[in-house]
Design a protein around this motif. Sequence first.
Motif: not given
Length: 495
Positions: A337-346
């Motif tokens: 699979f190709q992992l794509i992730a997202a997150m907030n900086p804090c």
Amino acid sequence: MALAVALSRGLDGLNAPPVTVEVHLANGLPGLTLVGLPDTEVREARDRVRAAIVNSGFEYPARRITVNLAPADLPKESGRFDLPIALGILAASGQIPGKKLAAHEFAGELSLSGELRPVRGALAMALNAAGDGKTFILPHDSACEAVLTGQDNILAAGSLLAVCAHLAGESPLQPPPLPERSNPIHYPDLAEVRGQVQARRALEIAAAGKHSLLMLGPPGAGKSMLAARLPGLMPPLDDAAARASAAVLSLVGQFDPTRYGQRVFRSPHHTASAAALVGGGNPPRPGEISLAHEGILFLDELPEFDRKVLETLREPLETGRVHISRAARHADYPAEFQLIAAMNPCPCGYHGEKRCLCTAEQVARYRGKLSGPFVDRIDLVIEVPALPPESLAGRPDGESSASVRERVALAWARQRERQGKANARLNTREIDALCQADTAGSALLQQAAQRLGLSARAWHRVLKVARTIADLGDCAIIGAPHIAEAIQYRRFARD
């Protein structure tokens, strides 16, 4: 004839080993005994089979019936054995010709009325049955999956009565029609994204080399919107990849034949357990990483996932496979699979703005939910800033997915000609042979590694990303500009 044999197939991961269904009728108290490691679903077949035989107009023999599912050491699960058990009983009691059974394989769950219901794993069973010379009879919906293997020995049946009529030579069954595909496949267009030039570039590089990508940015910056457009930047799946993806989805009953060839985009909620993500259970079932095989796995709000759950991704990210071990069962599933992730900086999401009240300790603790070894396995880390009002008020100004896809397709062609696989899948020996930079690029990488403290893994990932950047620019040699851009995407290591 008091003994009849019908052939079927079980499921053991993506393997579908042959199962011989032996039915014996003997004198004694009427009843049906199932042996051969049947689970609860298989044991319940005795009631479904009895009702299906009677409601199909046949006589259920009032004798002692023994059904053996061989081999005895292979656990049997699901209702796929209903049809061969029913046919074995009818053949053993002389109600249908038993000699015809040897030329066929059967799988299907029976309703009480004798209608056939679809079963999981039809595509995997058909792939394993290819080349054995036998005709495979399946419920109609399952046959529509199995026919995608390209075999011409798949027959579709709607009921037990129809199968019996076929075996008796009265009304031959027909092959299922090829499913109508939703063609062309439509994905969200990158042209709908405003601004975010760097994020667009990183998304193009990720698509061109199948690299993993982590996006950091405040809420509403467009991280999820960008991730949803990644499948549209990639060329269509070839037949082998489409078949492999469909086979895994078929194991859990989530494959839609009309969407065959569409790249999978899985987005599990952050409350997902380790078993849901990598697979598990008894018997073992594939998890989200396997269901995203040859597709995209998008993990939004990455730090909100349990840290132990994220740690289970480390080995599959490296190997492209996952091996699930339980006390009595083992299963091996593909997980490229190709992992794509997202997150907030804090924690609040607005790090660096006046409204952010997060302390340095809170920010460090929030980012510390992602371990160093996990982040080290991510190829690209970029910041996705909030858009200014003038960008939101303007018209979309970026390239369409179609134009980016053309460049990505050319980069894929170069990789296929050079090494036969994507740059992200290169091993250490192949990196040494195919991803060496020129003198200036090598010197720049050494300086960056010393200043940023890059690990050996990070060093190799920078080289693989640089190789992809060079492929996008149609450059045979990796130069200093390619290395410099690749180093920019190790941002998390510098923060």
